[in-house]
Design a protein around this motif. Structure first.
Motif, PDB file in Angstrom:
ATOM      1  N   ARG A  95     -26.899  17.756 -15.319  1.00 42.98           N
ATOM      2  CA  ARG A  95     -26.749  18.837 -14.339  1.00 42.98           C
ATOM      3  C   ARG A  95     -26.968  18.253 -12.956  1.00 42.98           C
ATOM      4  O   ARG A  95     -27.980  17.604 -12.709  1.00 42.98           O
ATOM      5  N   ALA A  96     -26.026  18.482 -12.065  1.00 40.88           N
ATOM      6  CA  ALA A  96     -26.151  17.974 -10.690  1.00 40.88           C
ATOM      7  C   ALA A  96     -25.314  18.835  -9.767  1.00 40.88           C
ATOM      8  O   ALA A  96     -24.113  19.002  -9.978  1.00 40.88           O
ATOM      9  N   GLY A  97     -25.975  19.411  -8.768  1.00 40.35           N
ATOM     10  CA  GLY A  97     -25.261  20.159  -7.757  1.00 40.35           C
ATOM     11  C   GLY A  97     -24.423  21.309  -8.293  1.00 40.35           C
ATOM     12  O   GLY A  97     -23.313  21.552  -7.810  1.00 40.35           O
ATOM     13  N   LEU A 137     -22.195  14.334  -6.699  1.00 40.47           N
ATOM     14  CA  LEU A 137     -21.971  15.707  -7.159  1.00 40.47           C
ATOM     15  C   LEU A 137     -22.804  16.699  -6.342  1.00 40.47           C
ATOM     16  O   LEU A 137     -22.329  17.778  -5.984  1.00 40.47           O
ATOM     17  N   GLU A 138     -24.046  16.332  -6.045  1.00 38.65           N
ATOM     18  CA  GLU A 138     -24.876  17.204  -5.224  1.00 38.65           C
ATOM     19  C   GLU A 138     -24.317  17.324  -3.808  1.00 38.65           C
ATOM     20  O   GLU A 138     -24.286  18.416  -3.229  1.00 38.65           O
ATOM     21  N   ALA A 139     -23.854  16.199  -3.250  1.00 39.66           N
ATOM     22  CA  ALA A 139     -23.272  16.227  -1.907  1.00 39.66           C
ATOM     23  C   ALA A 139     -22.002  17.058  -1.878  1.00 39.66           C
ATOM     24  O   ALA A 139     -21.751  17.801  -0.917  1.00 39.66           O
ATOM     25  N   LEU A 284     -24.572   8.905   1.149  1.00 41.35           N
ATOM     26  CA  LEU A 284     -24.493   9.257   2.568  1.00 41.35           C
ATOM     27  C   LEU A 284     -23.448  10.339   2.781  1.00 41.35           C
ATOM     28  O   LEU A 284     -22.342  10.278   2.217  1.00 41.35           O
ATOM     29  N   VAL A 285     -23.777  11.316   3.614  1.00 42.24           N
ATOM     30  CA  VAL A 285     -22.825  12.358   3.996  1.00 42.24           C
ATOM     31  C   VAL A 285     -22.628  12.255   5.498  1.00 42.24           C
ATOM     32  O   VAL A 285     -23.565  12.487   6.280  1.00 42.24           O
TER      33      VAL A 285
END
Length: 289
Positions: A95-97, A137-139, A284-285
């Protein structure tokens, strides 16, 4: 083609640290992984190599990573077995984002409120278990909550997991590229399995060198989960193919490498908006001014 497997019993942290160190190099192994032995409870580092592994190189890397000498075990393995898949097939869902990445062996339904992505182990990077993939995935989840993107490219797509995540959420076309033809065919197969084959266009390309990448620009969302060196080198090209205000998500970056990659993109009129840290890895975003 002859294959060999090199293994070593370590602590969990040591095993994952050595996996990260090996995967940072492209000359030592086809793949590296770590798992817990169900009978002994020990954590086992494993690397699958073409022909005989370069034992001196592995030993030196282990010495630098772990701070001491180790003794690897080497054995020949059956070339008819897909050992990349074999080493990953028992992994649990991730599970991610707001995404739920699982294999076809999972029988439980996708939990409510999560976007399911079915990715089986294959000869390409990206089953959702590595910190670089979960960071991306979270980003992606955060970026899609802020804005509805219209032109997306995933560079170094691997299994296509990140491109599929975007396609499922946006219901829009995503261009997925990779230098490896196996990754391209894997991505197309996974797109079909996830019902987004009409949204995913997968092509073989080295970096940004393909006419479809150029003709599809400018992009408002770029995702690249590869390695720090290539990411830094791609910074000028990323600036050329992105529009003002574009979001750029980068991973495959060790924590100590993040400042160098950030600097390369800041030099191309981009701003670091956030950084997600998972273990030894950074995502990085950035945003183009």
């Amino acid at each position: 083609m002859a294959l060999s497997q090199l293994s070593l019993a370590l602590t969990k942290d040591q095993a994952y640290a050595l996996v990260d160190a090996v995967m940072e190099r492209d000359d030592l192994a086809v793949t590296a992984s770590a798992h817990e032995d169900a009978e002994t409870g020990e954590w086992i580092f494993e690397a699958t190599c073409l022909e005989r592994p370069e034992l001196d190189s592995f030993s030196e890397l282990a010495r630098l990573t772990l701070g001491g000498d180790v003794e690897f075990r080497i054995e020949e393995i059956d070339p008819s077995v897909n050992w990349v898949a074999k080493s990953l097939e028992g992994l649990h869902p991730v599970r991610a984002g707001g995404f739920y990445v699982y294999g076809s062996h999972e029988t439980a339904p996708v939990p409510g409120g999560l976007t399911g992505i079915r990715i089986d182990a294959a000869q390409a990077f990206g089953t959702g278990h590595h910190e670089t993939t979960t960071g991306c995935l979270e980003a992606i989840d955060r970026a899609l909550k802020r804005r509805r993107f219209t032109n997306v490219i995933d560079i170094g797509t691997g299994t296509g997991v990140l491109a599929i995540a975007v396609a499922k959420r946006l219901k829009r076309r995503v261009l997925a590229t990779d230098i490896d033809p196996v990754a391209v065919s894997t991505t197309l197969g996974n797109a079909r399995d996830n019902g987004v084959e009409r949204q995913i266009v997968a092509i073989e390309a080295e970096g940004l060198d393909h006419h479809l990448i150029a003709s599809g620009a400018p992009y408002d969302l770029v995702i690249a989960n590869i390695l720090a060196g290539p990411l830094a080198a791609l910074a000028p090209g990323m600036a050329r193919i992105t529009q003002r205000g574009a979001t750029i998500i980068l991973s495959g970056i060790l924590n100590q490498q993040a400042p160098r990659v950030t600097s390369a993109y800041v030099g191309q009129s981009m701003i670091l908006r956030s950084k997600i840290t998972r273990g030894n890895w950074s995502t990085l975003v950035l945003e183009k001014r």
